[in-house]
Design an enzyme around this catalytic site. Structure first.
Site, PDB file in Angstrom:
ATOM      1  N   THR A   1      -1.729 -12.715   6.352  1.00 34.18           N
ATOM      2  CA  THR A   1      -2.129 -11.389   6.832  1.00 34.18           C
ATOM      3  C   THR A   1      -1.189 -10.923   7.939  1.00 34.18           C
ATOM      4  O   THR A   1      -0.750  -9.773   7.958  1.00 34.18           O
ATOM      5  CB  THR A   1      -3.591 -11.419   7.344  1.00 34.18           C
ATOM      6  OG1 THR A   1      -4.418 -11.762   6.242  1.00 34.18           O
ATOM      7  CG2 THR A   1      -4.029 -10.089   7.916  1.00 34.18           C
TER       8      THR A   1
ATOM      9  N   HIS B   1     -18.665  -9.298  16.714  1.00 35.05           N
ATOM     10  CA  HIS B   1     -19.398 -10.165  15.801  1.00 35.05           C
ATOM     11  C   HIS B   1     -20.396 -11.046  16.531  1.00 35.05           C
ATOM     12  O   HIS B   1     -20.084 -11.588  17.581  1.00 35.05           O
ATOM     13  CB  HIS B   1     -18.430 -11.054  15.028  1.00 35.05           C
ATOM     14  CG  HIS B   1     -17.401 -10.260  14.309  1.00 35.05           C
ATOM     15  ND1 HIS B   1     -17.605  -9.743  13.058  1.00 35.05           N
ATOM     16  CD2 HIS B   1     -16.177  -9.850  14.681  1.00 35.05           C
ATOM     17  CE1 HIS B   1     -16.543  -9.064  12.697  1.00 35.05           C
ATOM     18  NE2 HIS B   1     -15.665  -9.107  13.662  1.00 35.05           N
TER      19      HIS B   1
ATOM     20  N   LEU C   1       0.864  -1.187   0.000  1.00 34.52           N
ATOM     21  CA  LEU C   1       0.000   0.000   0.000  1.00 34.52           C
ATOM     22  C   LEU C   1       0.899   1.236   0.000  1.00 34.52           C
ATOM     23  O   LEU C   1       1.864   1.297   0.775  1.00 34.52           O
ATOM     24  CB  LEU C   1      -0.878  -0.024   1.259  1.00 34.52           C
ATOM     25  CG  LEU C   1      -1.843   1.136   1.461  1.00 34.52           C
ATOM     26  CD1 LEU C   1      -2.987   1.072   0.455  1.00 34.52           C
ATOM     27  CD2 LEU C   1      -2.415   1.123   2.881  1.00 34.52           C
TER      28      LEU C   1
ATOM     29  N   TYR D   1      -2.761 -18.192  14.159  1.00 33.36           N
ATOM     30  CA  TYR D   1      -2.997 -16.885  14.777  1.00 33.36           C
ATOM     31  C   TYR D   1      -1.918 -16.576  15.813  1.00 33.36           C
ATOM     32  O   TYR D   1      -1.245 -15.539  15.735  1.00 33.36           O
ATOM     33  CB  TYR D   1      -4.381 -16.889  15.420  1.00 33.36           C
ATOM     34  CG  TYR D   1      -4.782 -15.585  16.079  1.00 33.36           C
ATOM     35  CD1 TYR D   1      -5.057 -14.449  15.318  1.00 33.36           C
ATOM     36  CD2 TYR D   1      -4.916 -15.497  17.468  1.00 33.36           C
ATOM     37  CE1 TYR D   1      -5.452 -13.260  15.922  1.00 33.36           C
ATOM     38  CE2 TYR D   1      -5.317 -14.312  18.073  1.00 33.36           C
ATOM     39  CZ  TYR D   1      -5.581 -13.193  17.298  1.00 33.36           C
ATOM     40  OH  TYR D   1      -5.979 -12.017  17.908  1.00 33.36           O
TER      41      TYR D   1
HETATM   42  N1  NAD Z   1     -11.212  -8.322  20.133  1.00 31.69           N
HETATM   43  C1  NAD Z   1     -10.371  -8.903  20.939  1.00 31.69           C
HETATM   44  O1  NAD Z   1     -10.762  -9.397  22.015  1.00 31.69           O
HETATM   45  C2  NAD Z   1      -8.906  -8.966  20.579  1.00 31.69           C
HETATM   46  C3  NAD Z   1      -8.041  -9.593  21.468  1.00 31.69           C
HETATM   47  C4  NAD Z   1      -6.699  -9.646  21.136  1.00 31.69           C
HETATM   48  C5  NAD Z   1      -6.222  -9.099  19.974  1.00 31.69           C
HETATM   49  N2  NAD Z   1      -7.099  -8.496  19.108  1.00 31.69           N
HETATM   50  C6  NAD Z   1      -6.536  -7.954  17.870  1.00 31.69           C
HETATM   51  O2  NAD Z   1      -7.142  -6.710  17.565  1.00 31.69           O
HETATM   52  C7  NAD Z   1      -7.309  -6.604  16.155  1.00 31.69           C
HETATM   53  C8  NAD Z   1      -8.772  -6.279  15.836  1.00 31.69           C
HETATM   54  O3  NAD Z   1      -9.595  -7.328  16.328  1.00 31.69           O
HETATM   55  P1  NAD Z   1     -11.185  -7.277  16.268  1.00 31.69           P
HETATM   56  O4  NAD Z   1     -11.702  -7.966  17.460  1.00 31.69           O
HETATM   57  O5  NAD Z   1     -11.631  -5.907  15.967  1.00 31.69           O
HETATM   58  O6  NAD Z   1     -11.447  -8.228  15.031  1.00 31.69           O
HETATM   59  P2  NAD Z   1     -12.293  -7.960  13.704  1.00 31.69           P
HETATM   60  O7  NAD Z   1     -12.323  -9.253  12.987  1.00 31.69           O
HETATM   61  O8  NAD Z   1     -13.565  -7.320  14.057  1.00 31.69           O
HETATM   62  O9  NAD Z   1     -11.395  -6.911  12.940  1.00 31.69           O
HETATM   63  C9  NAD Z   1     -10.330  -7.255  12.105  1.00 31.69           C
HETATM   64  C10 NAD Z   1     -10.458  -6.444  10.835  1.00 31.69           C
HETATM   65  O10 NAD Z   1      -9.366  -6.737   9.980  1.00 31.69           O
HETATM   66  C11 NAD Z   1      -9.865  -6.907   8.655  1.00 31.69           C
HETATM   67  N3  NAD Z   1      -8.920  -7.761   7.921  1.00 31.69           N
HETATM   68  C12 NAD Z   1      -8.658  -9.069   8.126  1.00 31.69           C
HETATM   69  N4  NAD Z   1      -7.724  -9.489   7.243  1.00 31.69           N
HETATM   70  C13 NAD Z   1      -7.383  -8.423   6.478  1.00 31.69           C
HETATM   71  C14 NAD Z   1      -6.504  -8.226   5.382  1.00 31.69           C
HETATM   72  N5  NAD Z   1      -5.752  -9.215   4.914  1.00 31.69           N
HETATM   73  N6  NAD Z   1      -6.438  -6.988   4.834  1.00 31.69           N
HETATM   74  C15 NAD Z   1      -7.204  -5.972   5.288  1.00 31.69           C
HETATM   75  N7  NAD Z   1      -8.066  -6.111   6.308  1.00 31.69           N
HETATM   76  C16 NAD Z   1      -8.155  -7.323   6.901  1.00 31.69           C
HETATM   77  C17 NAD Z   1     -11.216  -7.534   8.845  1.00 31.69           C
HETATM   78  O11 NAD Z   1     -12.061  -7.394   7.724  1.00 31.69           O
HETATM   79  C18 NAD Z   1     -11.724  -6.778  10.062  1.00 31.69           C
HETATM   80  O12 NAD Z   1     -12.365  -5.587   9.691  1.00 31.69           O
HETATM   81  C19 NAD Z   1      -6.868  -7.913  15.532  1.00 31.69           C
HETATM   82  O13 NAD Z   1      -5.552  -7.762  15.052  1.00 31.69           O
HETATM   83  C20 NAD Z   1      -6.844  -8.871  16.693  1.00 31.69           C
HETATM   84  O14 NAD Z   1      -5.879  -9.869  16.545  1.00 31.69           O
HETATM   85  C21 NAD Z   1      -8.431  -8.426  19.402  1.00 31.69           C
END
Ligand code: NAD
Length: 420
Positions: A178, A267, A149, A231
């Site tokens: 990813t 979700h 990008l 992951y």
């Molecule tokens: N929610 C939690 O409890 C939690 C805990 C630990 C870590 N995280 C980290 O926080 C981040 C966000 O998590 P979340 O809960 O919002 O999940 P989520 O699935 O709602 O958000 C992830 C986003 O990344 C996008 N995405 C995935 N692969 C992609 C790619 N190759 N290119 C562009 N976009 C891509 C998805 O479409 C989505 O919008 C993640 O990296 C996750 O590992 C979240």
């Protein structure tokens, strides 16, 4: 003589009668012309009314459309602070249309920054950020971070990655790409434009921990070939890449180890314990607890996490920092609390223990408190009530046949939902 006089009289009488007759005829003519005129006018008025109502029928929908257009032009955005050129940053959020990313977008937009969201919509939704579309400080790009990008930015919040087990196990190779190629691309971008990058890492880098609570210096206990490795190991190597770019290329990096987070826009049906219990309670289904329910979890509300991410990004702390809520509860306590808050009559159903289910998960957040002055402030019940309200609304949309995308099921054949 007499006869002449009689003739004159007769002609005088007939002239008078003639005049009378002529007068009557004239009056009758005038009356009929008048009548016709009156008739014509009322016909014309009726015709005019019909034409007017026809025009009205055609014009009203057009007026309606104009009103809609006017509304869309004058769309009210949430209030945005004004920042001077010096303080306003150009910020990229990868995965910004997801659960955490969209809340981060809200905060940074309202703080007055220019935000570009990059997302491939694997698990994210346009709906999560639609309230900013059209705002002069906001841009949404449909892009996969596995591809390079080119964009000019000052800060990068790198969140793009599926985050829940069914989502990241659906396509483990893509999850790995990813987190590896995607992270390399973002670090390359950070290097090129001199931006600071914050990686959204995870408590999963600690695996099934032998240390409790988990401090940042604990190296973890991860199975590198298990179903979650795509992951867990993906995030571990993403952290390694950050520090390689920092040491070798001088890129400024921040690493947030995020613990379980919940809130609106998470979700539905993605198998996490909070969403599972809320949905089951709202739908009057049994709340499914795997094992005895004595396993513990700690959940932070999403606004606390977002504040922590921004504090970390703007701090001088380049080593990893835990961001989570250390308030620990058993799974059974969660089930009972959610059941009560929903006011649900659902029963609690115990199922056999799930494979690899960590018994304890709790962050040690001393470092975040000390170095960022950050700690969670939203009480569990308050956060749960907001999440319940959101899920209730989503179920209503579903009942009205409005589309709610569901996560794709994991491709693995074995393995069961765990308490994430
Ligand atoms: N929610 C939690 O409890 C939690 C805990 C630990 C870590 N995280 C980290 O926080 C981040 C966000 O998590 P979340 O809960 O919002 O999940 P989520 O699935 O709602 O958000 C992830 C986003 O990344 C996008 N995405 C995935 N692969 C992609 C790619 N190759 N290119 C562009 N976009 C891509 C998805 O479409 C989505 O919008 C993640 O990296 C996750 O590992 C979240």
């Amino acid at each position: 003589m007499l006869s002449q006089a009689l003739l004159r009289l007769a002609s005088a009488v007939s002239r008078r009668r003639m005049k009378l007759l002529l007068g009557i005829a004239l009056l009758a003519y005038v009356a009929s012309v008048w009548g016709n005129l009156v008739n014509m006018r009322s016909l014309q008025e009726n015709g005019d009314l019909r034409i007017e109502s026809k025009i009205e029928e055609i014009v009203e929908p057009l007026r309606e459309k104009i009103r809609d257009l006017e509304k869309s032009f004058t769309q009210k955005y949430p209030p945005v602070k004004f920042l001077s050129e010096k303080d306003r940053k150009r910020i990229l959020i990868t995965g910004g249309a997801g659960f955490v990313g969209s809340h981060l977008t809200d905060k940074l937009m309202m703080d007055g920054h220019e935000v570009t969201v990059v997302d491939n919509f694997f698990t994210g939704r346009k709906r999560n950020v639609e309230h900013w579309i059209g705002h002069e400080n906001f841009e949404l790009i449909n892009h996969d971070v596995v591809e390079p990008l080119y964009i000019e930015v000052d800060q990068i919040y790198h969140l793009a990655s599926p985050a829940s087990p069914p989502n990241y196990m659906y396509n483990p190779i893509k999850t790995l790409k990813t987190n590896t190629i995607g992270t390399l691309n973002m670090l390359g971008l950070a290097k090129r434009v001199g931006a600071r990058l914050l990686l959204a890492s995870t408590s999963e880098v600690y695996g099934d921990p032998e240390v409790h609570p988990q401090t940042e210096d604990y190296w973890g206990h991860v199975n590198p070939v298990g179903p979650r490795a795509c992951y867990d190991e993906g995030k571990r190597v993403a952290e390694t890449m950050c520090y390689a770019y920092m040491k070798q290329e001088g890129v400024e990096v921040r690493v947030a180890r995020i613990f379980n987070t919940f809130g609106p826009r998470m979700h539905m049906n993605d198998g996490r314990v909070v969403s599972n219990f809320i949905l089951q309670a709202l739908q009057g289904e049994p709340l499914t607890v795997y094992g005895s329910g004595s396993q513990t979890r700690a959940f932070q509300y999403v606004s606390d996490l977002v504040n922590g991410l921004v504090a970390l990004m703007n701090s001088n702390v380049s080593s990893p920092v835990n961001l989570g809520n250390p308030e620990e509860h058993t799974i059974l306590e969660f089930a009972q609390l959610i059941k009560n808050l929903v006011g649900s009559g659902s029963e609690i159903q115990f199922l056999s223990e799930a494979q690899d289910d960590p018994q304890k998960r709790k962050p040690d957040i001393k470092k975040a408190k000390l170095m960022l002055g950050w700690e969670p402030v939203v009480p569990l019940e308050e956060g749960l009530n907001k999440a319940i309200h959101y899920f209730r609304k989503e179920l209503e949309y579903q009942a009205n046949n409005q589309y709610i995308p569901k996560p794709k099921p994991a491709r693995i054949k074995k393995g069961r939902t765990r308490h994430n």
